[in-house]
Design an enzyme around this catalytic site. Structure first.
Site, PDB file in Angstrom:
ATOM      1  N   GLU A   1      37.048  63.181 -11.812  1.00 48.26           N
ATOM      2  CA  GLU A   1      36.164  63.355 -12.969  1.00 48.26           C
ATOM      3  C   GLU A   1      34.960  64.235 -12.638  1.00 48.26           C
ATOM      4  O   GLU A   1      34.547  65.069 -13.450  1.00 48.26           O
ATOM      5  CB  GLU A   1      35.679  61.976 -13.455  1.00 48.26           C
ATOM      6  CG  GLU A   1      34.756  62.013 -14.651  1.00 48.26           C
ATOM      7  CD  GLU A   1      35.484  62.333 -15.950  1.00 48.26           C
ATOM      8  OE1 GLU A   1      34.798  62.623 -16.937  1.00 48.26           O
ATOM      9  OE2 GLU A   1      36.728  62.321 -15.972  1.00 48.26           O
ATOM     10  N   ASP A   2      34.385  64.065 -11.431  1.00 46.80           N
ATOM     11  CA  ASP A   2      33.084  64.687 -11.136  1.00 46.80           C
ATOM     12  C   ASP A   2      33.108  65.749 -10.038  1.00 46.80           C
ATOM     13  O   ASP A   2      32.062  66.273  -9.665  1.00 46.80           O
ATOM     14  CB  ASP A   2      32.071  63.600 -10.747  1.00 46.80           C
ATOM     15  CG  ASP A   2      31.770  62.654 -11.901  1.00 46.80           C
ATOM     16  OD1 ASP A   2      31.823  63.109 -13.054  1.00 46.80           O
ATOM     17  OD2 ASP A   2      31.498  61.474 -11.650  1.00 46.80           O
TER      18      ASP A   2
ATOM     19  N   ASP B   1      33.551  49.334 -11.639  1.00 49.99           N
ATOM     20  CA  ASP B   1      32.734  50.518 -11.942  1.00 49.99           C
ATOM     21  C   ASP B   1      31.727  50.204 -13.051  1.00 49.99           C
ATOM     22  O   ASP B   1      30.537  50.520 -12.945  1.00 49.99           O
ATOM     23  CB  ASP B   1      33.673  51.654 -12.365  1.00 49.99           C
ATOM     24  CG  ASP B   1      32.924  52.879 -12.869  1.00 49.99           C
ATOM     25  OD1 ASP B   1      32.002  53.345 -12.178  1.00 49.99           O
ATOM     26  OD2 ASP B   1      33.265  53.375 -13.957  1.00 49.99           O
TER      27      ASP B   1
END
Length: 728
Positions: free
Chosen positions: A81-82, A147
């Site tokens: 994702e990052d 998370d």
């Protein structure tokens, strides 16, 4: 690498080595080093190194005693994702299972369950993929819950608007999901954290009430524990004792539901007795009842009848000689682990594969959910029903043959019928509960024996949507009605076109289908069947369609005159500053059942002969109406001057001097006018009913927030409109 990061990883290593000594610890080391390199230059909003977040997630998973494959995926859950890394690269470095888990969490990270309805279709598809991933490997949701837990613990670093959005999503989706997986400890912390951001005043008020009672409560529980130890020792029953004070959000829910004060919460204080066997659990219950008087109706046996999330325990509420009530929960050590950790306590892995097949029963509800949700075509309805399906099931009823069915609170015989089988629901004509005939609106109680009466050829009633509670029943009824209503609308549309065409010198019967579909495509309905249905529902008029079939260049003088001077419809009302997207000549009115305020989410519903009814998105009436997706239409508030609207409020307070004065002062300070006010009192409590003029939804929210600050004010409800129901 900073000392703080090294220390966090060392703690993780120690915890994993203690709980999973035979796992592949080298995989954990490689995942940490890989993640640390990927996130080396990234920082969180707090300013700390980004890698501390994956380490915190991995630590939560280690506390659950998950395997190192799962923990490694937790360390890498933000990588795709990052950072520039791909799932394929993760698979090459750490294997397909780790990559599969990371990909599943990444899909969930891209969800925005609180987003605008324009993205409902994409959200719904992502959620469906998430549900399938969960069924395939439950570790996906365990990583996501870990998370979300750490994000909630550090939410103070985000802007207030983002805090509230994340907190609302947590309370609507992730906390209920943790509950359905039996993870009581995680659910409780998620709920309390989310509640503190959504209702900070109420959170502080309840926390202060609990703190003021904490010292006395802990002392009382110590005395209770000493007495229980002595009594159990006399009967030679081995046990471990724990005391606990109810969580803040659970207290808030009980106060809101029962309109009571903190002093009236029976289970504010609770004693847990953890023993060796089921036999000892029942023996402990007998001992407790020999020492203290039980509260009638407060004994719950979740050992004989476990909750759908596999929670098992005995609950009883008792009162001591001084009148102090408290709850006692009795369970085995295995039941306690399941209550705290849920599915994580028993989900075992061997070489990356699921172990005992018996564990599949623990997510049977999830498999059913996936099957039911596949049948829901409308994305907005899918997301709404998902939230309903995640809500705790609390009612347990029996078929005449002894089969147990779990239903939501206030479920009725129609809900029960659809839980048995779709055809049983469709053909339901009545019900016997405990051998007595009851109305279909009857609220099933715990332990009821329900017999459904059926009749061949009987079909569902649209009226059922006004009282069924379960998403399965609602979806099955809507589906049946939608199919049959569309058939009826298609026939109505066909007749309307046949009736109107001759007025313009045309004949609908010999009209070629290709010509009809060409004209319909310009109006957004490319198939002949869709065109007739749109005519029948009222989305388009026969005149609009005929205008496309007969453009200005092909019209005779008489046809041109008729198009210039159509029969004008009766004026059905106005909704003020409301726009109907894609249409300019539809009549619009604001529904009286909910009277939506400017700024509130709204939906449009086409009512035959009346135009477009505009409802608040939360209106229960419109939820019942929207089984026909074809009659739903997009509407929006126009940027126009907003006239004040009347809103009715119902306020629950203590019956104390100065309360009414405080309420009226708050409303006056907010610049709102009070149209009407009334008060009812009983047993030291009061219900204040008033009508106020409000400009828009934010203004109403501000008034309600200020009112909640008044000491002794327990709850506020908005009374939405009249008791009448919107007609279709």
């Amino acid at each position: 690498m900073s000392p703080r990061v090294q220390s966090a990883y060392a703690e993780l290593q120690t915890r994993v080595a203690a709980s999973r000594p035979r796992d592949d610890h080298e995989l954990l080391r490689r995942a940490f080093e890989y993640g640390a390199r990927l996130h080396a230059r990234q920082r969180r909003r707090s300013g700390e190194a980004f890698i501390l977040h994956p380490l915190a997630v991995a630590s939560v998973l280690a506390e659950m005693e998950m395997d190192t494959v799962c923990i490694a995926a937790g360390l890498l859950h933000d990588a795709v994702e990052d950072t520039p890394v791909t799932s394929e690269q993760i698979a090459r470095e750490f294997g397909p299972i780790v990559a599969h888990l990371v990909e599943g969490v990444t899909k969930m990270d891209r969800l925005d369950l609180q987003g605008p309805t324009q993205t409902d279709a994409r959200q719904a598809e992502s959620v469906r993929k998430m549900l399938l991933a969960m069924v395939d490997d439950i570790r996906v949701i365990l990583i996501k819950l870990a998370d979300r837990l750490h994000n909630m613990r550090t939410l103070q670093h985000l802007p207030p608007e983002r805090q509230r959005a994340i907190a609302r999503e947590t309370l609507d989706i992730y906390a209920p999901l943790a509950h359905r997986l039996g993870m009581g400890k995680m659910r409780g912390e998620l709920e309390d954290l989310a509640f503190s951001y959504l209702e900070p005043e109420a959170y502080r008020r309840i926390q202060a009430a609990v703190d003021s009672r904490r010292a006395g409560g802990e002392e009382f529980l110590e005395q209770v524990q000493a007495r229980v130890r002595t009594a159990l020792a006399e009967h030679e029953i081995p046990a471990r004792l724990e005391g606990r004070i109810k969580r803040i959000y659970s207290i808030y829910q009980k106060l809101e539901r029962q309109r009571i004060d903190v002093d009236q919460v029976y289970d504010l204080l609770a004693l847990r007795v953890i023993t060796d066997s089921v036999k000892d659990c029942y023996a402990v219950l007998g001992v407790i009842h020999s020492v203290w008087r039980p509260v009638p109706g407060r004994i719950k046996d979740f050992i004989a009848t476990p909750r759908p999330n596999m929670y098992r325990s005995l609950h009883t509420a008792v009162i001591d000689a001084s009148g102090q009530p408290f709850e006692v929960q009795i369970r085995t050590a295995e039941m306690h682990r399941m209550a705290e950790e849920g599915i994580a306590a028993h989900w075992k892995y061997k070489d990356g594969a699921l172990a005992p097949t018996a564990d599949d029963e623990r997510i049977l509800w999830l498999r059913r959910l996936v099957e039911w949700q596949r049948e829901i075509a409308d994305p907005a309805e899918f997301l709404a029903m998902l939230k309903v399906d995640l809500a705790p099931e609390e009612i347990y009823a029996f078929t005449p043959k002894g089969r147990i069915l779990a239903l939501g609170r206030e479920a009725c015989p129609v809900d029960f019928a659809y839980a048995v089988h779709t055809e049983v629901g469709h053909h339901c004509v009545g019900a016997r509960v405990n051998r007595r005939i009851v109305p279909l609106r009857y609220h099933i109680q715990n332990g009821d024996i329900v017999e459904i009466l059926t009749q061949p050829g009987h079909t569902p009633s649209r009226n059922w949507l006004s009282f069924v509670k379960t998403s399965r029943a609602r979806q099955k009824i809507r589906h049946w009605l939608n199919v049959h209503e569309r058939e009826r609308a298609t026939e109505i549309g066909r007749r309307a076109l046949e009736r109107e065409a001759p007025r313009f010198g045309l004949s609908a019967k010999p009209m070629q289908e290709t010509e009809l579909e060409r004209a319909g495509a310009e109006l957004g309905f490319p198939k002949a069947e869709d065109i007739y249905a749109a005519l029948g529902y009222g989305k388009i008029s026969a005149r609009q369609l005929l205008a496309k079939l007969l453009p200005p260049g092909k019209r005779t003088a008489e046809q041109a005159r008729r198009f210039r001077n159509p029969r004008r419809p009766l004026k059905a009302g106005t909704a003020g500053p409301i726009l109907v997207r894609g249409f300019s000549d539809l009549l619009v009115y604001r529904a009286t059942c909910c009277a939506p305020l400017p700024g509130e989410p709204i939906v449009g519903y086409i009512s035959r002969g009346k135009g477009v009814g505009v409802h608040a998105a939360t209106c229960s009436n419109v939820q019942n109406l929207l089984y026909e997706a074809d009659r739903r239409i997009d509407v929006a508030w126009a940027p126009a001057a907003r006239e004040p609207s009347e809103v009715k409020l119902q306020i629950y307070t203590d019956d104390s001097a100065g309360m009414l004065s405080a309420i009226t002062a708050v409303i006056s300070e907010q610049g709102s006018n009070i149209r009407n006010i009334g008060v009812r009192t009983a047993a030291g409590q009061a219900v204040v009913e008033l009508s106020v003029d409000v400009a828009d939804a934010p203004a109403l929210a501000q008034i309600m927030a200020e009112l909640k600050r008044i000491p002794g004010l327990h709850a506020i409800e908005r009374v939405q409109g009249s008791k009448g129901r919107e007609k279709g």
